[in-house]
Design a protein around this motif. Structure first.
Motif, PDB file in Angstrom:
ATOM      1  N   GLN A  23      35.754  37.892  31.528  1.00 13.36           N
ATOM      2  CA  GLN A  23      37.375  37.971  30.657  1.00 13.36           C
ATOM      3  C   GLN A  23      38.083  38.414  31.739  1.00 13.36           C
ATOM      4  OE1 GLN A  23      36.621  39.787  26.847  1.00 13.36           O
ATOM      5  NE2 GLN A  23      35.691  37.843  26.045  1.00 13.36           N
ATOM      6  N   LEU A  24      37.851  39.480  32.009  1.00 14.03           N
ATOM      7  CA  LEU A  24      38.794  40.174  33.128  1.00 14.03           C
ATOM      8  C   LEU A  24      39.196  39.355  34.355  1.00 14.03           C
ATOM      9  CD1 LEU A  24      37.466  44.006  32.992  1.00 14.03           C
ATOM     10  CD2 LEU A  24      39.756  42.970  31.945  1.00 14.03           C
ATOM     11  N   THR A  25      38.062  38.731  35.020  1.00 12.75           N
ATOM     12  CA  THR A  25      38.301  37.622  36.097  1.00 12.75           C
ATOM     13  C   THR A  25      38.904  36.620  35.637  1.00 12.75           C
ATOM     14  OG1 THR A  25      36.311  38.522  36.941  1.00 12.75           O
ATOM     15  CG2 THR A  25      37.092  36.615  37.501  1.00 12.75           C
ATOM     16  N   GLU A  26      38.477  35.871  34.544  1.00 12.37           N
ATOM     17  CA  GLU A  26      39.560  34.798  33.953  1.00 12.37           C
ATOM     18  C   GLU A  26      41.061  35.403  33.785  1.00 12.37           C
ATOM     19  OE1 GLU A  26      39.634  32.362  29.806  1.00 12.37           O
ATOM     20  OE2 GLU A  26      37.783  32.844  30.629  1.00 12.37           O
ATOM     21  N   ALA A  27      41.304  36.199  33.286  1.00 11.35           N
ATOM     22  CA  ALA A  27      42.783  36.783  33.065  1.00 11.35           C
ATOM     23  C   ALA A  27      43.320  37.001  34.384  1.00 11.35           C
ATOM     24  CB  ALA A  27      42.838  38.035  32.160  1.00 11.35           C
ATOM     25  N   LYS A  28      42.522  37.763  35.288  1.00 13.68           N
ATOM     26  CA  LYS A  28      43.143  37.878  36.738  1.00 13.68           C
ATOM     27  C   LYS A  28      43.291  36.580  37.428  1.00 13.68           C
ATOM     28  CE  LYS A  28      42.483  40.272  40.945  1.00 13.68           C
ATOM     29  NZ  LYS A  28      41.742  39.697  42.271  1.00 13.68           N
ATOM     30  N   ASN A  29      42.565  35.525  37.349  1.00 13.09           N
ATOM     31  CA  ASN A  29      42.690  34.163  38.002  1.00 13.09           C
ATOM     32  C   ASN A  29      43.958  33.596  37.406  1.00 13.09           C
ATOM     33  OD1 ASN A  29      40.479  34.493  39.732  1.00 13.09           O
ATOM     34  ND2 ASN A  29      39.185  33.632  38.374  1.00 13.09           N
ATOM     35  N   LYS A  30      44.028  33.473  36.061  1.00 15.84           N
ATOM     36  CA  LYS A  30      45.234  32.899  35.448  1.00 15.84           C
ATOM     37  C   LYS A  30      46.359  33.598  35.932  1.00 15.84           C
ATOM     38  CE  LYS A  30      47.177  31.514  30.990  1.00 15.84           C
ATOM     39  NZ  LYS A  30      47.309  31.516  29.645  1.00 15.84           N
ATOM     40  N   ALA A  31      46.637  35.058  35.691  1.00 14.48           N
ATOM     41  CA  ALA A  31      47.654  35.475  36.531  1.00 14.48           C
ATOM     42  C   ALA A  31      48.250  35.138  37.783  1.00 14.48           C
ATOM     43  CB  ALA A  31      47.612  36.944  36.262  1.00 14.48           C
ATOM     44  N   GLU A  32      46.942  35.180  38.657  1.00 12.35           N
ATOM     45  CA  GLU A  32      47.399  34.666  40.044  1.00 12.35           C
ATOM     46  C   GLU A  32      47.729  33.155  40.070  1.00 12.35           C
ATOM     47  OE1 GLU A  32      43.641  35.157  42.217  1.00 12.35           O
ATOM     48  OE2 GLU A  32      43.747  37.292  42.192  1.00 12.35           O
ATOM     49  N   ASP A  33      47.155  32.382  39.417  1.00 14.14           N
ATOM     50  CA  ASP A  33      47.679  30.992  39.389  1.00 14.14           C
ATOM     51  C   ASP A  33      49.062  30.757  38.845  1.00 14.14           C
ATOM     52  OD1 ASP A  33      47.216  28.452  39.951  1.00 14.14           O
ATOM     53  OD2 ASP A  33      46.124  27.816  37.947  1.00 14.14           O
ATOM     54  N   LEU A  34      49.255  31.564  37.634  1.00  7.14           N
ATOM     55  CA  LEU A  34      50.718  31.272  37.104  1.00  7.14           C
ATOM     56  C   LEU A  34      51.739  31.824  38.088  1.00  7.14           C
ATOM     57  CD1 LEU A  34      49.864  31.934  33.330  1.00  7.14           C
ATOM     58  CD2 LEU A  34      50.289  29.773  34.474  1.00  7.14           C
ATOM     59  N   TYR A  35      51.471  33.140  38.766  1.00  9.93           N
ATOM     60  CA  TYR A  35      52.194  33.776  39.380  1.00  9.93           C
ATOM     61  C   TYR A  35      52.767  32.818  40.750  1.00  9.93           C
ATOM     62  CZ  TYR A  35      54.777  37.529  42.104  1.00  9.93           C
ATOM     63  OH  TYR A  35      55.641  38.151  42.598  1.00  9.93           O
TER      64      TYR A  35
END
Length: 153
Positions: A23-35
């Motif tokens: 879940q932490l990795t998923e949130a981090k990846n989403k943040a990177e992608d959106l940013y």
């Protein structure tokens, strides 16, 4: 008996850690992608469309967008054509907060199906997350923190 109990506890902790790390990795990846997809001006139709696709619209399966750019306040209207479930069952707040935070000059987001409507302004989004929503586009880490906050409410 103590060894079995210890083994069961260790396995349970391992499984908990694995799912939590995912879940932490998923949130981090989403943040990177959106940013990486943040938008400077609401008038950039293709960039706004791309960002909406990255954020996702949950149960909305077909929609069009309108960009209100002629005068302030600048807005984004998402016109829902089809969706799974009823409009009232959906919580659009996370999507609206992310859009307001990642489109630099966006003042409000409205999601409507013609009968029902959800609208969130920059000020309302800032109050919702207890900080200026526009700072989300300034820091990938801040964006990740708010995404975590919104998805775990």
């Amino acid at each position: 008996m103590k060894k079995r109990w210890f083994a069961v506890v260790c396995i349970a902790l391992l499984l908990f850690c694995i799912t939590g790390c995912d879940q932490l990795t998923e949130a981090k990846n989403k943040a990177e992608d959106l940013y990486a997809s943040k938008v400077e001006l609401i008038g950039d139709n293709s960039a706004v469309s791309h960002l909406i696709e990255k954020i996702g619209l949950g149960n909305i399966t077909n929609y069009t967008i309108e960009l209100k750019t002629e005068k302030e306040p600048y807005g984004l209207i998402i016109n829902v054509k089809e969706m799974d479930g009823s409009f009232a069952e959906n919580d659009f707040s996370a999507t609206a907060v992310e859009l307001l935070g990642l489109i630099k000059n966006l003042d409000y987001v409205e999601i409507t199906n013609g009968q029902d409507s959800y609208k969130l302004t920059e000020a309302e989004a800032s109050a919702m997350i207890n900080e200026n929503v526009k700072t989300l586009g300034e820091s990938q880490e801040k964006l990740k923190t708010v995404i975590d906050q919104l998805t775990n409410k």
